[in-house]
Design a protein around this motif. Structure first.
Motif, mmCIF file in Angstrom:
data_model
loop_
_atom_site.group_PDB
_atom_site.id
_atom_site.type_symbol
_atom_site.label_atom_id
_atom_site.label_comp_id
_atom_site.label_asym_id
_atom_site.label_seq_id
_atom_site.Cartn_x
_atom_site.Cartn_y
_atom_site.Cartn_z
ATOM 1 N N LEU A 233 -14.309 2.250 -3.415
ATOM 2 C CA LEU A 233 -13.374 1.468 -2.609
ATOM 3 C C LEU A 233 -13.241 2.114 -1.238
ATOM 4 O O LEU A 233 -12.944 3.302 -1.143
ATOM 5 N N ILE A 234 -13.481 1.343 -0.191
ATOM 6 C CA ILE A 234 -13.269 1.880 1.159
ATOM 7 C C ILE A 234 -11.908 1.433 1.702
ATOM 8 O O ILE A 234 -11.455 1.902 2.734
ATOM 9 N N PHE A 235 -11.267 0.514 0.984
ATOM 10 C CA PHE A 235 -9.927 0.043 1.375
ATOM 11 C C PHE A 235 -9.221 -0.374 0.094
ATOM 12 O O PHE A 235 -9.811 -1.047 -0.748
ATOM 13 N N ASN A 236 -7.988 0.061 -0.060
ATOM 14 C CA ASN A 236 -7.276 -0.190 -1.313
ATOM 15 C C ASN A 236 -5.779 -0.161 -1.017
ATOM 16 O O ASN A 236 -5.116 0.836 -1.252
ATOM 17 N N LYS A 237 -5.271 -1.254 -0.420
ATOM 18 C CA LYS A 237 -3.882 -1.250 0.047
ATOM 19 C C LYS A 237 -3.232 -2.606 -0.147
ATOM 20 O O LYS A 237 -3.911 -3.638 -0.081
ATOM 21 N N VAL A 238 -1.938 -2.576 -0.326
ATOM 22 C CA VAL A 238 -1.172 -3.818 -0.282
ATOM 23 C C VAL A 238 -0.935 -4.151 1.190
ATOM 24 O O VAL A 238 -0.408 -3.329 1.940
ATOM 25 N N ILE A 239 -1.378 -5.327 1.590
ATOM 26 C CA ILE A 239 -1.128 -5.759 2.962
ATOM 27 C C ILE A 239 0.219 -6.475 2.968
ATOM 28 O O ILE A 239 0.401 -7.472 2.266
ATOM 29 N N PRO A 240 1.180 -5.951 3.718
ATOM 30 C CA PRO A 240 2.518 -6.545 3.692
ATOM 31 C C PRO A 240 2.603 -7.808 4.541
ATOM 32 O O PRO A 240 1.704 -8.091 5.340
ATOM 33 N N ALA A 241 3.673 -8.549 4.361
ATOM 34 C CA ALA A 241 3.915 -9.745 5.170
ATOM 35 C C ALA A 241 3.869 -9.364 6.653
ATOM 36 O O ALA A 241 4.230 -8.253 7.029
ATOM 37 N N ASP A 242 3.417 -10.286 7.473
ATOM 38 C CA ASP A 242 3.265 -10.147 8.939
ATOM 39 C C ASP A 242 1.966 -9.476 9.363
ATOM 40 O O ASP A 242 1.637 -9.476 10.547
ATOM 41 N N GLN A 243 1.250 -8.853 8.402
ATOM 42 C CA GLN A 243 -0.001 -8.190 8.787
ATOM 43 C C GLN A 243 -1.169 -9.162 8.729
ATOM 44 O O GLN A 243 -1.325 -9.916 7.763
ATOM 45 N N LEU A 244 -1.976 -9.111 9.782
ATOM 46 C CA LEU A 244 -3.204 -9.896 9.874
ATOM 47 C C LEU A 244 -4.354 -8.898 9.794
ATOM 48 O O LEU A 244 -4.390 -7.940 10.557
ATOM 49 N N ILE A 245 -5.257 -9.110 8.832
ATOM 50 C CA ILE A 245 -6.399 -8.191 8.739
ATOM 51 C C ILE A 245 -7.688 -8.965 8.934
ATOM 52 O O ILE A 245 -7.860 -10.056 8.383
ATOM 53 N N PHE A 246 -8.536 -8.438 9.804
ATOM 54 C CA PHE A 246 -9.874 -8.997 10.016
ATOM 55 C C PHE A 246 -10.873 -8.085 9.323
ATOM 56 O O PHE A 246 -10.730 -6.867 9.376
ATOM 57 N N TRP A 247 -11.878 -8.674 8.674
ATOM 58 C CA TRP A 247 -12.941 -7.827 8.134
ATOM 59 C C TRP A 247 -14.314 -8.425 8.401
ATOM 60 O O TRP A 247 -14.445 -9.613 8.668
ATOM 61 N N ASN A 248 -15.305 -7.562 8.305
ATOM 62 C CA ASN A 248 -16.698 -7.930 8.517
ATOM 63 C C ASN A 248 -17.269 -8.392 7.174
ATOM 64 O O ASN A 248 -17.514 -7.591 6.283
ATOM 65 N N ASP A 249 -17.480 -9.702 7.057
ATOM 66 C CA ASP A 249 -17.867 -10.289 5.763
ATOM 67 C C ASP A 249 -19.325 -10.001 5.410
ATOM 68 O O ASP A 249 -19.757 -10.250 4.292
ATOM 69 N N LYS A 250 -20.093 -9.492 6.372
ATOM 70 C CA LYS A 250 -21.483 -9.113 6.086
ATOM 71 C C LYS A 250 -21.548 -7.697 5.517
ATOM 72 O O LYS A 250 -22.385 -7.399 4.682
ATOM 73 N N ARG A 251 -20.650 -6.849 5.981
ATOM 74 C CA ARG A 251 -20.749 -5.424 5.620
ATOM 75 C C ARG A 251 -19.862 -5.012 4.461
ATOM 76 O O ARG A 251 -20.071 -3.967 3.856
ATOM 77 N N VAL A 252 -18.816 -5.809 4.165
ATOM 78 C CA VAL A 252 -17.959 -5.440 3.032
ATOM 79 C C VAL A 252 -17.812 -6.619 2.062
ATOM 80 O O VAL A 252 -17.992 -7.776 2.430
ATOM 81 N N TRP A 253 -17.549 -6.277 0.811
ATOM 82 C CA TRP A 253 -17.171 -7.249 -0.211
ATOM 83 C C TRP A 253 -15.664 -7.117 -0.411
ATOM 84 O O TRP A 253 -15.136 -6.003 -0.363
ATOM 85 N N HIS A 254 -14.979 -8.242 -0.636
ATOM 86 C CA HIS A 254 -13.525 -8.168 -0.737
ATOM 87 C C HIS A 254 -13.021 -8.697 -2.077
ATOM 88 O O HIS A 254 -13.691 -9.485 -2.754
ATOM 89 N N TYR A 255 -11.829 -8.246 -2.400
ATOM 90 C CA TYR A 255 -11.189 -8.636 -3.658
ATOM 91 C C TYR A 255 -9.686 -8.475 -3.497
ATOM 92 O O TYR A 255 -9.221 -7.678 -2.682
ATOM 93 N N GLY A 256 -8.921 -9.256 -4.246
ATOM 94 C CA GLY A 256 -7.475 -9.061 -4.315
ATOM 95 C C GLY A 256 -7.082 -8.947 -5.781
ATOM 96 O O GLY A 256 -7.426 -9.825 -6.577
ATOM 97 N N THR A 257 -6.392 -7.875 -6.139
ATOM 98 C CA THR A 257 -6.020 -7.684 -7.550
ATOM 99 C C THR A 257 -4.957 -8.704 -7.953
ATOM 100 O O THR A 257 -4.282 -9.287 -7.100
ATOM 101 N N GLU A 258 -4.814 -8.916 -9.241
ATOM 102 C CA GLU A 258 -3.876 -9.933 -9.746
ATOM 103 C C GLU A 258 -2.438 -9.612 -9.318
ATOM 104 O O GLU A 258 -2.107 -8.460 -9.059
ATOM 105 N N ILE A 259 -1.625 -10.665 -9.242
ATOM 106 C CA ILE A 259 -0.213 -10.448 -8.911
ATOM 107 C C ILE A 259 0.630 -10.581 -10.176
ATOM 108 O O ILE A 259 0.319 -11.365 -11.082
ATOM 109 N N LYS A 260 1.701 -9.747 -10.213
ATOM 110 C CA LYS A 260 2.599 -9.707 -11.371
ATOM 111 C C LYS A 260 4.047 -9.846 -10.916
ATOM 112 O O LYS A 260 4.409 -9.339 -9.838
#
Ligand SMILES: [Fe+2]
Length: 294
Positions: A233-260
């Protein structure tokens, strides 16, 4: 002029210079500095359940835009693609032509020179190459509320995305997406597991996290290795409300863990995570536009 963090600087007088993506992996930005993100929270309550997710935990509305800089040449492939999908939608030539770069834009950003055409309500029709769960299937979604689409803040968000990467011409898909969970049922933000969507870059704005545990709905990235997913994992964080994150879709694979659910006695035992996903498409890359529903 919009001056960004590591993004491109864009003015109305010159064609934009595109951000060099070879050194870009991801960057998070506090979007509350330029828009009132919280004002969009109520609109997520009216989004109907996504009929393509049987378990019923996802809600989605979408809209399509074309954003081209006034000083840049139109990408021919975009006009051709829009004209082709319009034809499949049964539009007359006159109707179709109003969505092409030769027509007057729906609106224009004076500071940056970006012009925007609000496009018809195309379906999503993604190549199976990028989505093994829903690939090649045509999915029709309702439109994002017009009051949001016509708001200054929404326009600012689109322009911020375009200016950050400094593209000349692209089609942008915007998705308003809620995932919910109940005490006895979690919600999955990424049904297909770690994946890429066939874009050059993607933006995700977290609008709200309501009654979900602090360690659920975690955003995770791993590196791509020549089309294959790697493990660390090169990134493993909860992104809080108000945050906008841009990522490079060619260089990284993304996932969001389940919500509880955080507290089963609050909000009728329901937890929600509301996000906006922005993805720009320029041919020959993936252009997942299907005809408008009749
Ligand atoms: Fe994705």
């Amino acid at each position: 002029m919009i001056t960004n963090f590591s993004g491109a600087n864009v003015t109305a007088d010159h064609p934009p210079v595109e951000l060099d993506l070879s050194n870009f992996l991801y960057e998070a930005i506090d979007a509350s500095k330029f828009i009132n993100v919280k004002s969009w929270v109520p609109f997520f309550n009216e989004i109907p359940a996504d009929p393509y997710i049987k378990e019923g935990y996802r809600y989605k509305s979408i809209a399509w835009f074309r954003i081209k800089h006034i000083q840049a040449d139109a990408v021919k492939g975009i006009d051709e693609h829009i004209a082709a999908v319009n034809k499949l939608s049964g539009m007359s030539d006159d109707e179709s032509n109003q969505y092409l770069s030769t027509a007057k834009p729906s609106w224009q950003s004076k500071e940056t020179g970006y012009c925007c055409w609000n496009l018809p309500q195309y379906a999503m029709q993604q190549s199976i190459k990028y989505n093994p769960v829903h690939g090649d299937m045509r999915r029709e979604y309702p439109r994002i509320n017009e009051n949001v689409i016509d708001s200054d803040d929404f326009r600012k968000l689109l322009i911020f995305y375009a200016s950050y990467f400094g593209w000349s011409d692209a089609v942008v898909l915007v998705q308003f997406q809620r995932v919910d969970c109940l005490a006895n049922r979690t919600g999955l933000p990424a049904v297909e597991g770690f994946h890429q969507d066939g874009n050059r870059h993607v933006g995700m704005l977290v609008v709200n996290r309501n009654n979900v545990t602090e360690d659920s709905g975690v955003s995770q990235y791993v590196m791509d290795d020549n089309g294959k997913k790697t493990e660390p994992l090169i990134f493993n964080k909860v992104i809080p409300a108000d945050q906008l994150i841009f990522w490079n879709d060619k260089r990284v694979w993304h996932y969001g863990t389940e919500i509880k659910v955080a507290d089963p006695y609050v909000n009728e035992g329901r937890g929600t995570r509301d996000i906006i996903i922005l993805s720009a498409k320029t041919p020959p890359a993936n252009m997942p536009m299907g005809p408008v529903a009749h």
